[in-house]
Enzyme design. Structure first.
Site, PDB file in Angstrom:
ATOM      1  CD1 TRP A   1      -1.965   2.003   0.768  1.00 26.06           C
ATOM      2  CD2 TRP A   1      -3.597   0.689   1.710  1.00 26.06           C
ATOM      3  NE1 TRP A   1      -3.423   2.881   0.760  1.00 26.06           N
ATOM      4  CE2 TRP A   1      -4.391   1.849   1.368  1.00 26.06           C
ATOM      5  CE3 TRP A   1      -3.926  -0.452   2.466  1.00 26.06           C
ATOM      6  CZ2 TRP A   1      -5.484   1.835   1.949  1.00 26.06           C
ATOM      7  CZ3 TRP A   1      -5.296  -0.356   2.947  1.00 26.06           C
ATOM      8  CH2 TRP A   1      -6.156   0.936   2.798  1.00 26.06           C
ATOM      9  CG  ASP A   2       3.207   2.112  -3.556  1.00 30.64           C
ATOM     10  OD1 ASP A   2       2.132   2.245  -3.798  1.00 30.64           O
ATOM     11  OD2 ASP A   2       4.300   1.323  -4.091  1.00 30.64           O
ATOM     12  CB  SER A   3       1.937   7.351  -2.513  1.00 32.65           C
ATOM     13  OG  SER A   3       3.275   7.478  -3.552  1.00 32.65           O
TER      14      SER A   3
END
Lengths: 79, 599
Positions: A34-36
């Site tokens: 769950w990165d940007s």
């Protein structure tokens, strides 16, 4: 399918994790992928799935599955 | 693909595209590598690029340069060291020149000129750096014209308003791209117009992550990019095959009669007239028009000759199958008549039955199913298909319809001729062989991109590469022009020769499908052998790279006096050698004139 189930399906697909891992407590902190960039994909996928549009603040705050479900339910409830 | 007819032509959602990409097996498809340089965030475009590439039969990979490091990447990024096939450049004006984009009213004329020059120099430096390192096609997405210019309604009243200045930026960008060669301007404004301003941008993502484009925008841009890729790889469609009743005109000629058809300048016939005009325009771009209709031929031709509303004329029609046979068989016959692969053809029909039959029997044929309840959208469906785009329109393209008519006349003559050589003699063919000059270069490049059947190596070249090969002393580019008593066919064959180690390698050897079976390949080969000898070569090497299309030329070199060699050391499937110490064969006897300026 309930709203929760649909959210879980979208999160699971976008983050590439099993649906069992997508609990209400699951968040950007517990899901490594769950990165940007994935977060952006998630927001857009949820908007596509539910036919809604999140506001400026919401798109940065929706970092847990539980909050996402609540926000969507609130948006879809007739005013 | 998109547009107001979106209600009818549906495109899959992002999730559906991702699911399909995960499901399909692309391993058998040729690899194609995109490298994206950008000063904004555009990552989701990768899924759309891979999807539309997959639909064009390519297994695409997409690599991204770092955020806002376009020039640095062009000068030295590792992603360009691997083989790139296409460089995509995405630039937002806000990132190139905030002052021009958002602070325009504060600028003096001198400020504007300085900003224009600064941006132009940046673009020039990026183009030069890219061309230094890669031969990949460059696609640079144009700068968006503001929907709400800085001086409002006043901006459009003068030549130095903000939209005009951004127009000038785009013009200088186009000049830089032209100079770079094999580099093209992608019209972002046109993509925006199709999607609509309100849906093209996602301002939340712009502020959050400098990602201005909504997914719909990225889809439209990727679709536009693939038009260039298809054209560059010769995967653009060359022929459109049309049903007649309820496609070219409203009604059924066999039942309604000539007078009962809907076709003309007013409703409801105007929709069909506009479709016909679109077809005439496609014909002028070099797309072949063919008919495939279940009708009595005389009924259809009577409409062509006598209906006052017909914009499409017999002279535009390269071939026709008007009979009661099934359409799959007719399409196969048309492909043979026109010397085209079925995968170069687009079939257009309004009938579910015919469309399904062709999809099942001939999956390689692209099908456009026109919705009979919406003739008003026929023109747009065709115009937005994106299937016929080319990178250049040559004189040969403009005359293509006439050339096929001449070909039909030749065929009629052939049917009456008793022997092949007598027939070929009667054509009074004149072949002209020369070295590529500036006038011939675009047509030769186009042929390398288009020719699939009589093509020994299927190497695709852009204008710049052909010009380079022609100018360089270690290589020559030779072309052959053909005319006969029925007309001028223009440049129909070409060869690229590379000199090395006392020999010459035939890098490219191809003949247009319009000029097969007449011996032009033998004329060209003889001239090329003579040229190599004059250059002091001891031998000429030929290669054959097998593709699904070119089996007919596998033995070409063997039939012309070459000896087959061992291909183990070569990437080619077969290699051949011609020893120039022996005699060079004579060219075919049936040419009236062979005029060579190369030997």
């Amino acid at each position: 399918m309930s709203e929760t189930d649909r959210v879980v399906a979208v999160v699971s697909q976008v983050m590439g994790v099993p649906a069992e891992d997508v609990t209400p407590e699951a968040s950007a902190d517990t899901i490594a992928a769950w990165d940007s960039l994935r977060h952006m994909n998630l927001i857009l996928a949820l908007e596509e799935e539910f036919g809604i549009s999140f506001d400026d603040e919401e798109i940065v705050e929706l970092l847990t599955v539980g909050l996402i479900v609540e926000t969507i339910q609130a948006k879809r409830r007739p005013a | 693909m998109t547009g107001p007819h979106g209600a009818i032509v549906t495109t899959p959602s992002f999730a559906e595209i991702e699911a399909e990409l995960a499901r399909v097996d692309m391993r058998g498809m040729p690899a194609f590598r995109f490298v994206v340089l950008r000063n904004i965030t555009v990552e989701p475009v990768a899924a759309y690029l891979r999807y539309f590439a997959y639909r064009a039969g390519l297994n695409a990979r997409v690599a991204f340069g770092a955020y806002d490091t376009i020039l640095q990447d062009a000068l030295g990024a590792d992603i360009l060291d691997a083989q790139a096939d296409c460089i995509l450049v995405h630039t937002a004006l806000e990132q190139l020149s905030w002052r021009l984009a958002r602070d325009f009213p504060a600028l003096s004329k001198a400020d504007v000129a300085a900003e224009l020059e600064r941006v132009d120099e940046f673009v020039g430096a990026v183009c030069a750096a890219l061309r230094d390192r890669t031969k990949a096609m460059i696609l640079w997405h144009g700068l968006v014209t503001p929907a709400y210019p800085s001086f409002g309604i006043l901006d459009r009243q003068s030549e130095d308003g903000q939209p005009a200045v951004i127009g000038e930026l785009n013009r200088s960008l186009r000049r830089r791209l032209r100079d770079a060669g094999d580099a093209f301007f992608v019209d972002t404004d046109a993509c925006l117009a199709r999607v609509g301003y309100g849906r093209f941008f996602d301002w939340r993502q712009w502020h959050l992550g400098k990602a201005p484009y909504a997914r719909e925008a990225l889809r439209e841009l990727a679709f536009e990019d693939l038009k260039f890729v298809r054209a560059r790889l010769g995967k653009n469609k060359k022929c459109i095959v049309l049903d007649c009743d309820n496609v070219l005109w409203g009604g059924v000629v066999g039942e309604d009669g000539l007078g009962g058809l809907r076709l003309g300048e007013s409703h409801p016939g105007s929709a069909f007239r506009e479709l016909q005009q679109e077809l005439v325009s496609l014909s002028a771009r070099g797309v072949l028009i063919a008919l495939c209709s279940k009708n009595n031929p005389e009924d259809v031709w009577q409409v062509f000759r006598e209906h006052p509303g017909m914009v499409l004329k017999e002279q535009h029609v390269a071939a026709a199958r008007i009979n009661w046979n099934d359409k799959a068989s007719n399409l196969r016959d048309l492909a043979r008549d026109l010397n085209l692969g079925l995968d170069s053809m687009v079939f257009v029909d309004d009938s579910d039955f015919e469309v399904n039959l062709v999809r099942r029997e001939l999956p390689e044929v692209e099908v456009i199913h026109l919705p009979p309840e919406r003739p008003s959208e026929y023109r747009l469906i065709l115009a937005s298909s994106g299937l016929f785009d080319t990178l250049a329109v040559s004189q040969e393209d403009r005359q293509r319809g006439a050339m096929y008519q001449a070909e039909a006349e030749r065929k009629r003559l052939e049917d009456t001729a008793t022997d092949l050589e007598g027939y070929l003699r009667s054509l009074e063919m004149v072949a002209e062989v020369g070295l590529a000059d500036a006038a011939a270069t675009p047509r030769i490049a186009q042929q390398t991109q288009r020719t699939n059947q009589f093509n020994l190596t299927t190497r695709r070249y852009g204008d710049a590469e052909i010009a380079h090969l022609a100018a360089h002393e270690a290589s020559d580019v030779v072309y052959l022009r053909l005319r006969d008593r029925f007309g001028d066919s223009g440049i129909v064959a070409a060869c690229v020769l590379r000199y090395r180690e006392g020999g010459a390698l035939v890098d490219t050897f191809l003949v247009s499908c319009r000029a097969l079976s007449r011996g032009v390949e033998a004329v060209l080969l003889v001239e090329v052998l003579r040229l190599a000898r004059r250059k002091g070569c001891a031998r000429v090497m030929g290669e054959f790279y097998a593709t699904p299309k070119n089996a007919q030329v596998g033995d070409f070199y063997l039939r012309h006096g070459f000896i087959e060699g061992d291909a183990a050391e070569s990437q080619a499937d077969r290699v051949f050698v011609f020893d120039l110490s022996g005699a060079i064969p004579a060219p075919p006897r049936w040419f009236a004139t062979i005029a060579s300026t190369i030997t």
